[in-house]
Write a protein that holds these residues in place. Sequence first.
Motif, mmCIF file in Angstrom:
data_model
loop_
_atom_site.group_PDB
_atom_site.id
_atom_site.type_symbol
_atom_site.label_atom_id
_atom_site.label_comp_id
_atom_site.label_asym_id
_atom_site.label_seq_id
_atom_site.Cartn_x
_atom_site.Cartn_y
_atom_site.Cartn_z
ATOM 1 N N GLY A 1 20.746 0.962 7.952
ATOM 2 C CA GLY A 1 21.538 1.323 6.816
ATOM 3 C C GLY A 1 20.477 2.224 5.953
ATOM 4 O O GLY A 1 19.425 1.790 5.502
ATOM 5 N N VAL A 2 21.010 3.595 5.376
ATOM 6 C CA VAL A 2 20.199 4.304 4.575
ATOM 7 C C VAL A 2 20.645 3.886 3.180
ATOM 8 O O VAL A 2 19.787 4.378 2.271
ATOM 9 N N GLY A 3 21.864 3.364 2.966
ATOM 10 C CA GLY A 3 22.262 3.163 1.291
ATOM 11 C C GLY A 3 21.416 2.306 0.634
ATOM 12 O O GLY A 3 20.638 1.149 1.277
ATOM 13 N N LEU B 1 0.869 -1.170 -0.175
ATOM 14 C CA LEU B 1 0.117 -0.053 0.003
ATOM 15 C C LEU B 1 1.053 1.245 -0.026
ATOM 16 O O LEU B 1 1.841 1.336 0.929
ATOM 17 N N GLU B 2 0.652 1.885 -0.963
ATOM 18 C CA GLU B 2 1.747 3.146 -1.127
ATOM 19 C C GLU B 2 0.753 4.506 -1.111
ATOM 20 O O GLU B 2 -0.190 4.597 -2.014
ATOM 21 N N ARG B 3 1.271 5.392 -0.259
ATOM 22 C CA ARG B 3 0.378 6.794 -0.199
ATOM 23 C C ARG B 3 0.371 7.679 -1.436
ATOM 24 O O ARG B 3 -0.726 8.104 -1.915
ATOM 25 N N GLY C 1 9.213 5.990 -3.726
ATOM 26 C CA GLY C 1 9.708 6.833 -2.621
ATOM 27 C C GLY C 1 10.719 7.844 -2.856
ATOM 28 O O GLY C 1 10.423 8.583 -3.765
ATOM 29 N N LYS C 2 11.731 7.794 -2.285
ATOM 30 C CA LYS C 2 12.741 8.838 -2.525
ATOM 31 C C LYS C 2 13.709 8.666 -3.780
ATOM 32 O O LYS C 2 14.162 9.654 -4.051
ATOM 33 N N ILE C 3 13.220 7.744 -4.523
ATOM 34 C CA ILE C 3 14.150 7.413 -5.742
ATOM 35 C C ILE C 3 13.287 8.043 -6.834
ATOM 36 O O ILE C 3 12.067 7.478 -7.137
HETATM 37 C C1 LIG Z 1 18.460 13.844 -1.451
HETATM 38 C C2 LIG Z 1 18.974 12.279 -1.169
HETATM 39 C C3 LIG Z 1 19.982 11.579 -1.936
HETATM 40 C C4 LIG Z 1 20.320 10.136 -1.654
HETATM 41 N N1 LIG Z 1 21.416 9.860 -2.268
HETATM 42 C C5 LIG Z 1 21.783 8.461 -2.250
HETATM 43 C C6 LIG Z 1 22.489 7.807 -2.940
HETATM 44 O O1 LIG Z 1 23.282 8.550 -4.025
HETATM 45 N N2 LIG Z 1 22.925 6.634 -2.786
HETATM 46 C C7 LIG Z 1 22.054 5.524 -1.955
HETATM 47 O O2 LIG Z 1 22.458 4.428 -1.666
HETATM 48 N N3 LIG Z 1 21.238 6.320 -1.255
HETATM 49 C C8 LIG Z 1 20.914 7.602 -1.279
HETATM 50 N N4 LIG Z 1 19.949 8.362 -0.373
HETATM 51 C C9 LIG Z 1 19.046 7.426 0.425
HETATM 52 C C10 LIG Z 1 18.131 6.591 -0.241
HETATM 53 O O3 LIG Z 1 17.445 7.064 -1.328
HETATM 54 C C11 LIG Z 1 17.008 6.090 0.858
HETATM 55 O O4 LIG Z 1 17.541 5.715 2.090
HETATM 56 C C12 LIG Z 1 15.921 5.277 0.066
HETATM 57 O O5 LIG Z 1 15.445 5.532 -0.986
HETATM 58 C C13 LIG Z 1 14.907 5.047 1.370
HETATM 59 O O6 LIG Z 1 13.844 4.087 0.939
HETATM 60 P P1 LIG Z 1 12.827 3.163 1.792
HETATM 61 O O7 LIG Z 1 12.156 2.366 0.957
HETATM 62 O O8 LIG Z 1 13.423 2.813 2.991
HETATM 63 O O9 LIG Z 1 11.912 4.745 2.201
HETATM 64 P P2 LIG Z 1 11.096 5.689 1.113
HETATM 65 O O10 LIG Z 1 11.668 5.814 -0.221
HETATM 66 O O11 LIG Z 1 10.906 6.819 2.083
HETATM 67 O O12 LIG Z 1 9.666 5.140 0.915
HETATM 68 C C14 LIG Z 1 8.663 5.025 2.098
HETATM 69 C C15 LIG Z 1 7.412 5.458 1.264
HETATM 70 O O13 LIG Z 1 6.406 4.968 2.047
HETATM 71 C C16 LIG Z 1 5.232 5.760 1.662
HETATM 72 N N5 LIG Z 1 4.374 5.931 2.852
HETATM 73 C C17 LIG Z 1 4.628 6.785 3.807
HETATM 74 N N6 LIG Z 1 3.670 6.903 4.747
HETATM 75 C C18 LIG Z 1 2.697 5.959 4.220
HETATM 76 C C19 LIG Z 1 1.398 5.762 4.431
HETATM 77 N N7 LIG Z 1 0.909 6.060 5.835
HETATM 78 N N8 LIG Z 1 0.749 4.664 3.920
HETATM 79 C C20 LIG Z 1 1.485 4.308 2.650
HETATM 80 N N9 LIG Z 1 2.392 4.752 2.369
HETATM 81 C C21 LIG Z 1 3.285 5.431 2.987
HETATM 82 C C22 LIG Z 1 5.911 7.014 1.014
HETATM 83 O O14 LIG Z 1 5.178 7.994 0.191
HETATM 84 C C23 LIG Z 1 7.247 6.446 0.255
HETATM 85 O O15 LIG Z 1 6.861 6.058 -0.883
HETATM 86 C C24 LIG Z 1 19.553 9.454 -0.674
HETATM 87 C C25 LIG Z 1 18.506 10.090 -0.006
HETATM 88 C C26 LIG Z 1 18.212 11.761 -0.385
HETATM 89 C C27 LIG Z 1 17.123 12.052 0.411
#
Ligand SMILES: Cc1cc2nc3c(=O)[nH]c(=O)nc-3n(C[C@H](O)[C@H](O)[C@H](O)COP(=O)(O)OP(=O)(O)OC[C@H]3O[C@@H](n4cnc5c(N)ncnc54)[C@H](O)[C@@H]3O)c2cc1C
Length: 478
Positions: free
Chosen positions: A446-448, A38-40, A46-48
């Motif tokens: 891990g954030v990467g 489920l995606e909002r 997300g961040k990509i």
């Molecule tokens: C500017 C920037 C540059 C970066 N550069 C790099 C890089 O070069 N290399 C690298 O390895 N990493 C990089 N990162 C880190 C990496 O992009 C993130 O750590 C990663 O994409 C996070 O993935 P995630 O799935 O954990 O979270 P997110 O991408 O945040 O996904 C979470 C999802 O949950 C959804 N959501 C939230 N609340 C709800 C809800 N209540 N109901 C349903 N859906 C919901 C959101 O809409 C989102 O789509 C970067 C981050 C940023 C911000």
Amino acid sequence: MNGLPDQVDVAIVGAGLAGLTVAWRLQQDRPDLSIVVLERSSRPGGKIRSERVEHAGGAFVVEAGPDAFLAQKPWAKQLIDDLGLGDQLLPVAKMDQAVSILRNGRIIAWPSGISLVAPTELKPFLRTPLISWPGKVRMARDLLLPAGSVDGDESIASFARRRLGQEAVDWIAEPLLAGIYSADPEEVSLQATFPHLKALEEEHGSLIRGLRATKRRRSLDGPPPPTFVSLKNGMESLPQALAARLGEDLKTGVTVSSVTDEGEGFRLFTARGRSIACRQIVYAIPATVTATLLPESARTLGDAIGAMQSSSSGTLSLAYRDEQITRPISGYGLVLPGKEGRAFNAITVTSRKFAERAPAGWTLLRLFFGGARSPATMSADDQHVLDLARGEVRELLGVTGEPAFWRIARYPVGNPVYEVGHLARMAAIERDLPEGIHLAGAAWYGVGIPDIVRQSNEIANRIGASLPASKVRDVAMV
Ligand SMILES: Cc1cc2nc3c(=O)[nH]c(=O)nc-3n(C[C@H](O)[C@H](O)[C@H](O)COP(=O)(O)OP(=O)(O)OC[C@H]3O[C@@H](n4cnc5c(N)ncnc54)[C@H](O)[C@@H]3O)c2cc1C
């Protein structure tokens, strides 16, 4: 909302890389289980986020968030291969001098041989004006100092200062951390980010000796593979490929607004008043949102999860004709340390890092703002950030005239900050997490991108191993 199932085996909240990876691995390994993601927002990833911009008869690829990932950690590359995207991999351009750094308003070469926070080669270290002579003498004392007696966790700044002195913190660790975590090195946990540095100190009695030994060992394995890689059409090709495989199991435009316990599982409620019963649930969303969506059985964890910190950051991409850049830097990156007091944290010459990101004759720049160091920029409006950026690139790169186009991306509270003690807090949370609840994504381990894939694989394995054959599919077949 139409199209939502009434019940599933596994519900995954959030379709960033973490949620999508858990879902696809489960789909592959346990096709008997029913799942829903489920995606909002209206788009997964997300961040990509990558945008193809057609301009002046050519195409640019503008990355809002991540633009590459560390290839030495195998998990993201493996996922890309498994998805059949291996031929899309795009290595970062190889350059002798990839990164420069600003010190006292002067652009200088990042000294070669710096491995994370410490020098591993003598000559470039002695020659660099990045560190003063007293600073170099202090860094060299690392070779003599006994291993520290810090028991447990400490901040990266504390560790770097203890081993190498304050200049190593200000001119190496701080800019490095601003780039990766958008965070203050005084707050970031060493154990949760670079645990091997502490291990090297303990094993070799000196960080420099430890890093040199690591480098020697690696050089025996032959020439190193490219450190960072991306994907030809932009990083978003990865979540797009995952989303395409998930098909109907992915539901976008669905916000999960609460979760309750139900029987041996859970019930999720959406903002539009629908609900879904599930046996297990994966929270693949930021910690602050997770804290508000826990069922009663996990409510006691809400405070610990909600207290996890994050910083806000953004990127601004600007397209210029090559001739508008009158003082180009030699590589593809310019680091702006906090001590320099600039409005931005770093500038990437994207079109040099990856030639394919802009048509010939064009330069694509990307400036990073916000983070622990300049939070004020986050609240400034777009035009103000653009004005600041134009002044910055004029001063630093001699840019003349206006950009042909620009794109701004903001990630409010988008960067998890692993504060000192993070791993101990995570261990306590994991211990008390009720069965059937899983935490995936950048907030935890891990954030990467490679680390997110690794954790997501592990969660999919755990779920696959813990759930007996699907009851939900049996019911559906009756
Ligand atoms: C500017 C920037 C540059 C970066 N550069 C790099 C890089 O070069 N290399 C690298 O390895 N990493 C990089 N990162 C880190 C990496 O992009 C993130 O750590 C990663 O994409 C996070 O993935 P995630 O799935 O954990 O979270 P997110 O991408 O945040 O996904 C979470 C999802 O949950 C959804 N959501 C939230 N609340 C709800 C809800 N209540 N109901 C349903 N859906 C919901 C959101 O809409 C989102 O789509 C970067 C981050 C940023 C911000």
